[in-house]
Design a protein around this motif. Structure first.
Motif, PDB file in Angstrom:
ATOM      1  N   TYR A 176       4.810   2.443   4.620  1.00 35.02           N
ATOM      2  CA  TYR A 176       3.531   3.141   4.630  1.00 35.02           C
ATOM      3  C   TYR A 176       2.584   2.524   5.657  1.00 35.02           C
ATOM      4  O   TYR A 176       2.402   1.312   5.699  1.00 35.02           O
ATOM      5  N   ASP A 193     -26.499   9.814  13.144  1.00 34.81           N
ATOM      6  CA  ASP A 193     -26.083   9.499  11.779  1.00 34.81           C
ATOM      7  C   ASP A 193     -26.427  10.621  10.799  1.00 34.81           C
ATOM      8  O   ASP A 193     -25.621  10.952   9.924  1.00 34.81           O
ATOM      9  N   SER A 201      -9.445  14.941   6.505  1.00 34.84           N
ATOM     10  CA  SER A 201      -8.625  14.420   7.599  1.00 34.84           C
ATOM     11  C   SER A 201      -7.865  13.204   7.102  1.00 34.84           C
ATOM     12  O   SER A 201      -8.457  12.173   6.796  1.00 34.84           O
ATOM     13  N   TYR A 202      -6.538  13.344   6.991  1.00 36.64           N
ATOM     14  CA  TYR A 202      -5.721  12.237   6.492  1.00 36.64           C
ATOM     15  C   TYR A 202      -4.346  12.301   7.138  1.00 36.64           C
ATOM     16  O   TYR A 202      -3.730  13.363   7.189  1.00 36.64           O
ATOM     17  N   ARG A 261     -27.367  22.068  12.097  1.00 41.29           N
ATOM     18  CA  ARG A 261     -28.319  21.127  11.479  1.00 41.29           C
ATOM     19  C   ARG A 261     -29.201  20.495  12.554  1.00 41.29           C
ATOM     20  O   ARG A 261     -30.415  20.361  12.393  1.00 41.29           O
ATOM     21  N   ILE A 265       0.850  -1.195   0.000  1.00 45.15           N
ATOM     22  CA  ILE A 265       0.000   0.000   0.000  1.00 45.15           C
ATOM     23  C   ILE A 265       0.882   1.240   0.000  1.00 45.15           C
ATOM     24  O   ILE A 265       1.843   1.320   0.760  1.00 45.15           O
ATOM     25  N   GLU A 266       0.538   2.213  -0.818  1.00 45.31           N
ATOM     26  CA  GLU A 266       1.248   3.499  -0.816  1.00 45.31           C
ATOM     27  C   GLU A 266       0.337   4.650  -0.414  1.00 45.31           C
ATOM     28  O   GLU A 266       0.806   5.733  -0.087  1.00 45.31           O
ATOM     29  N   LYS A 267      -0.978   4.428  -0.460  1.00 43.77           N
ATOM     30  CA  LYS A 267      -1.910   5.440   0.056  1.00 43.77           C
ATOM     31  C   LYS A 267      -3.240   4.771   0.378  1.00 43.77           C
ATOM     32  O   LYS A 267      -3.704   3.915  -0.376  1.00 43.77           O
ATOM     33  N   SER A 268      -3.820   5.191   1.487  1.00 46.38           N
ATOM     34  CA  SER A 268      -5.108   4.642   1.901  1.00 46.38           C
ATOM     35  C   SER A 268      -5.918   5.756   2.546  1.00 46.38           C
ATOM     36  O   SER A 268      -5.547   6.261   3.609  1.00 46.38           O
ATOM     37  N   TYR A 269      -6.986   6.152   1.881  1.00 52.02           N
ATOM     38  CA  TYR A 269      -7.813   7.256   2.395  1.00 52.02           C
ATOM     39  C   TYR A 269      -9.251   7.029   1.966  1.00 52.02           C
ATOM     40  O   TYR A 269      -9.527   6.724   0.806  1.00 52.02           O
ATOM     41  N   VAL A 295     -12.596   4.765   8.998  1.00 59.85           N
ATOM     42  CA  VAL A 295     -11.470   3.914   9.369  1.00 59.85           C
ATOM     43  C   VAL A 295     -11.477   2.726   8.410  1.00 59.85           C
ATOM     44  O   VAL A 295     -12.465   1.994   8.352  1.00 59.85           O
ATOM     45  N   ILE A 309     -14.691  20.006   9.890  1.00 60.22           N
ATOM     46  CA  ILE A 309     -13.624  19.299   9.170  1.00 60.22           C
ATOM     47  C   ILE A 309     -14.053  19.045   7.726  1.00 60.22           C
ATOM     48  O   ILE A 309     -15.183  18.612   7.487  1.00 60.22           O
ATOM     49  N   ALA A 320      -1.266   3.913   7.254  1.00 62.03           N
ATOM     50  CA  ALA A 320      -2.276   4.954   7.473  1.00 62.03           C
ATOM     51  C   ALA A 320      -2.631   4.977   8.953  1.00 62.03           C
ATOM     52  O   ALA A 320      -3.011   3.954   9.520  1.00 62.03           O
ATOM     53  N   ALA A 360     -14.288  11.048   8.156  1.00 62.56           N
ATOM     54  CA  ALA A 360     -13.210  10.170   7.697  1.00 62.56           C
ATOM     55  C   ALA A 360     -13.468   8.761   8.212  1.00 62.56           C
ATOM     56  O   ALA A 360     -13.631   8.554   9.415  1.00 62.56           O
ATOM     57  N   LEU A 372      -7.948  10.537  -6.496  1.00 67.69           N
ATOM     58  CA  LEU A 372      -9.056  10.696  -5.549  1.00 67.69           C
ATOM     59  C   LEU A 372     -10.365  10.633  -6.313  1.00 67.69           C
ATOM     60  O   LEU A 372     -10.569  11.396  -7.251  1.00 67.69           O
ATOM     61  N   GLU A 380      -9.246   7.227  -1.962  1.00 69.34           N
ATOM     62  CA  GLU A 380      -8.013   7.221  -2.748  1.00 69.34           C
ATOM     63  C   GLU A 380      -7.139   6.089  -2.233  1.00 69.34           C
ATOM     64  O   GLU A 380      -6.721   6.092  -1.068  1.00 69.34           O
ATOM     65  N   PRO A 391     -23.843  13.098   3.712  1.00 68.76           N
ATOM     66  CA  PRO A 391     -24.423  14.407   4.058  1.00 68.76           C
ATOM     67  C   PRO A 391     -23.497  15.326   4.851  1.00 68.76           C
ATOM     68  O   PRO A 391     -23.840  16.498   5.019  1.00 68.76           O
ATOM     69  N   TYR A 392     -22.370  14.857   5.363  1.00 64.20           N
ATOM     70  CA  TYR A 392     -21.391  15.698   6.040  1.00 64.20           C
ATOM     71  C   TYR A 392     -20.067  14.959   5.953  1.00 64.20           C
ATOM     72  O   TYR A 392     -20.017  13.813   5.503  1.00 64.20           O
ATOM     73  N   TYR A 393     -18.988  15.603   6.365  1.00 63.11           N
ATOM     74  CA  TYR A 393     -17.684  14.979   6.251  1.00 63.11           C
ATOM     75  C   TYR A 393     -17.409  14.039   7.431  1.00 63.11           C
ATOM     76  O   TYR A 393     -17.585  14.419   8.590  1.00 63.11           O
ATOM     77  N   GLU A 448     -15.621   9.715  -0.746  1.00 63.36           N
ATOM     78  CA  GLU A 448     -14.410   9.869  -1.554  1.00 63.36           C
ATOM     79  C   GLU A 448     -13.375   8.864  -1.069  1.00 63.36           C
ATOM     80  O   GLU A 448     -13.301   8.553   0.119  1.00 63.36           O
ATOM     81  N   ARG A 481     -23.041   2.905   9.373  1.00 61.01           N
ATOM     82  CA  ARG A 481     -23.575   4.270   9.268  1.00 61.01           C
ATOM     83  C   ARG A 481     -23.969   4.570   7.823  1.00 61.01           C
ATOM     84  O   ARG A 481     -25.047   5.103   7.565  1.00 61.01           O
TER      85      ARG A 481
END
Lengths: 516, 516
Positions: free
Chosen positions: B111, B54, B102-103, B68, A99-103, A115, B99, B113, A113, A128, A278, A109-111, A276, A262
């Motif tokens: 690597y 949620d 977040s990464y 909200r 792995i070189e990137k994991s996101y 796991v 936010i 994460a 991140a 991305l 990547e 409806p909102y941000y 999103e 969720r």
């Protein structure tokens, strides 16, 4: 430990309880005292475990991490004073993957991140990508067909069980005296339904393969899946085949169940959800071989030094953590055992050989390849000359807990010998011999060709369900006192086997798996 | 629940055990049966909790998520049939913060994460930054000074305790009968050292402020910190002030202790470590006010309807999860209690007013502002006319467990009344009255000006240490049966208080905090 362990244990028939001791073992009390002193008072096992985990990192089959660990263990075993350290190919495995990137994050409806981590051998996203999600619930191929035409350019969220069971037990567990008594007794035959469970797995695997093909052909952008875990711990494994000629799969991230649930709840309530992700993963196809690391303490007895006592454990791991309990712990203990034997200056009569296996998690490939190359092919049971020279093989791969005894693997003549070998360790909690088989790790490769291969009984600690194949299998899970104890017990067993006048008794040779 | 809870509990003196009942309460058995039937058999509490968590997302003070949730709860309370629903400013808070990305990952020696999230009110990184790390261990400003000149363009990793304690207890805990008996008894005076612990916190806060200033002036690129948690669960809070004129801070991510410890161990072993991080956070400075949501069930008794029974809990949360147990659960139960009262068609004599507080986590600001605006300023103890009209305030904010009783908050005349009000709920596990105080949440704002404000005793479940202020405080932690029970008990208490001939008895008025 390979993932089949639970089914295999359930499907195992134990023989009768160990018979009374047939022979009296000559134990070298002075030697055992030296081993105990070195192992308990000048231990290096945590340092070794630190290098195996934190420094070398995750050790997925044929990954850069496993290569680093192979090189490091070879060098370290040499530093410990072992001879003939070698990184030995066992045969063809498949592609390497790192792995070189994991996101991954929910962006509407909102941000939030998530796991998660790419499933092993899944490809990269094209940078991305931000897409709407579709929740796919499918138990059959017919269920799957309903989603045709709805998946193009979507991130597919695989459905999971509807809720999480609250954790009512602590993560750390040890065998009670009562547990050990039960373990020493024969097990009843497997309950009806075991075979059905096996069928269920096959059906699931077939469904999963059909699903991948469909998702690819429908043009989905990626997949989020979840299997198990709670409170930020989650299981992980492979999401695509490692074979050099494997069909293409989609970028896929395995998430924590809370995050997956969720997403599913929001979609089911009619809330549009956007994710999103990547992932950047790197395939390595230059060297498709798999490897084991081996090294020796040459025997000192003219007549017996051509005979070999082996000890080992698998060095490879899954990729979301550093495989501390599965199985850096086992490797660190085995390395510490040979370090102790060298440091004490004891002179074993037989040659002692440590093997740190590769590619266990995908099917015990490293040990099976080694056994086939050196001893016998279970398909034909044509024996090579080394077959008769193996005195014993001892394996460690049931987490990071201290040793409580040993599985005699149905070997009724070995059991009373082990009972005597364990006697000096009753004060350290190791005294149980069970005739039961345990499976799903590398001693099985030896047992399968009629050689005496054994695995120790260990306290479970937090192996199930918390660390085994999860993102939380890290150095922090290791308890120094447990690993020191295990190192002393293993070193003593190996020494006993190397000094004994006779090799360990064997069970009758099995029939060829595929008779000619 | 605000973060001071543990110290406050430890520092609290209980009065004598509740005296025998002074009066006989007239309870309306038929009404209580209707409440129980509606609350247990036609509950909407999980649906409400789902929308609070949620759907609305994290609800940090003055964040988009809290806005909200304010809008949604106002609309939903109106749908439930309540009158006068309003989003009411309580005063000036500070900046909003959300936010958008977040990464964080370790990129060398390999690597990995990391699990982490920006600390609240910390600024963005300038895109993706990849830097070497420096581990900073500092218990004093002198320790800190040693790092001068070493931090420019580095990611600073704050040191933490050296290892994690294995989890030997299950996450879910409930009060045993024995626990409740102890809780009902007076507590001994706080052990010596409590005051020292408070001093320690102040020293730490001052050190932390000095550290931020130094890191900024030294030109560090960002900070990684960790406080607590295990197995992928981690604590979170703010990393910078929310005041409109706050000094600049650095981008900072709070990580899981396992990840932080791995970085520290590697650096301590001399392995160069590189981390990449990208945080995008958005400040909102247009509206610096804080808000509460209020709504009413108007009273029906001509003489008593100007009197008010209040119930509430804080709606705001920390930002790493959706604040399910802290305190969407409390809000969902309070909203369900008023829904039940409307759905049953019961006619309360007094007016019932629900309040969902903002900005509790930073210091009970929403409730304190409301009390100051409506009832009295604790600094002067000048009483407003509404002060004498408040019959009672009931709060819920100790996680998501069912109600086991109530803290009478030293009110010896209220205690026997509560004992009688609880009698119908012995079969649901709620029967304990303690004179003890409990603190760190919004009933304190009422108690501080001599009004009868109370908080219920709840089963802890996994509140400490697993969900309270962690990234795992999500909807998955809620247990429907617990929340249904709590809703029924709260609705009944509120109804009893609204129907009683007299308001609840009060303790003597406190002296002004700052006498003029």
């Amino acid at each position: 430990m390979n993932k089949l362990v639970l089914l295999t244990l359930a499907g195992t028939l134990a023989g009768a309880a160990p018979a009374a001791a047939q022979t009296t073992e000559k134990l070298d009390a002075a030697a055992l005292a030296k081993i105990r002193d070195e192992g308990l008072n000048r231990s290096k096992v945590m340092e070794t475990a630190f290098y195996l985990t934190d420094v070398n990192g995750p050790r997925l089959a044929n990954s850069d991490g496993l290569k680093r660990a192979n090189e490091w263990t070879k060098a370290q075993l040499t530093k410990f004073g072992l001879a003939n350290a070698n990184i030995e190919a066992w045969g063809d495995f498949g592609r390497g993957w790192d792995i070189e990137k994991s996101y991954v994050a929910m962006t509407a409806p909102y941000y939030h991140a998530l796991v998660g981590i790419p499933k092993a051998w899944t490809p990269s996203t094209p940078g991305l990508v931000r897409k709407q999600i579709v929740v796919v619930k499918a138990n059959t191929e017919a269920d799957l067909a309903k989603y045709k035409g709805q998946l193009r350019d979507k991130i597919v969220v695989m459905s999971v069980a509807a809720s999480l069971k609250p954790a009512t037990e602590g993560a750390i567990r040890r065998y009670s005296d009562e547990d050990l008594k039960k373990l020493a007794a024969p097990v009843p035959p497997p309950p009806p339904g075991t075979a059905v469970a096996q069928d269920g797995r096959k059906i699931l695997a077939a469904l999963r393969a059909a699903m991948t093909d469909m998702l690819v052909s429908e043009g989905a952008a990626g997949v989020l899946s979840a299997r198990g875990g709670i409170y930020g711990t989650f299981n992980t494994s492979n999401g695509a085949p490692y074979a050099a000629d494997a069909k293409p799969a989609l970028p896929e991230i395995e998430t924590a169940p809370e995050d997956q649930l969720r997403l599913i709840r929001l979609v089911e309530a009619g809330v549009p959800v956007e994710v999103e992700m990547e992932t950047k993963t790197r395939f390595q196809t230059q060297d498709l071989k798999g490897y084991n690391v081996v090294a020796e303490i040459p025997g000192t007895d003219k007549k017996l030094k051509s005979e070999v006592v082996m000890l080992g454990g698998h060095l490879d791991s899954w990729h979301a953590a550093t495989g501390a309990t599965d199985n850096a712990a086992g490797c660190a203990v085995m390395m510490e055992a040979v370090r102790i034997l060298k440091a004490t200056g004891l002179k074993p009569r037989r040659t002692i050989r440590i093997a740190l296996w590769g590619e266990e998690e995908e099917g015990l490939y490293g040990s099976r390849g080694y056994v086939k190359n050196h001893f016998a092919d279970p398909a034909t049971m044509q024996l090579k000359p080394e077959h008769e020279k193996l005195a014993a093989y001892f394996n460690l791969d049931n987490g990071a807990g201290k040793i409580r005894g040993i599985y005699a693997q149905g070997n009724e003549t070995a059991a009373p010998i082990f009972q005597q070998w364990l006697a000096p360790f009753a004060d350290l909690g190791a005294s149980t011999v069970t005739l039961r088989n345990t499976g799903s790790t590398d001693h099985i490769a030896f047992d399968a060709v009629g050689m005496p291969g054994f695995q120790f009984i260990q306290d479970g600690l937090d192996y199930f369900p918390t660390t085994h194949h999860t993102n939380q299998d890290t150095y922090d899970r290791l308890i120094a006192d447990d690993l020191k104890q295990a190192s002393v017990v293993v070193a003593s067993f190996v020494y006993d086997a190397a000094m004994r006048d006779q090799k360990l008794p064997r069970k009758p040779l099995p029939a060829p798996a595929k008779p000619q």
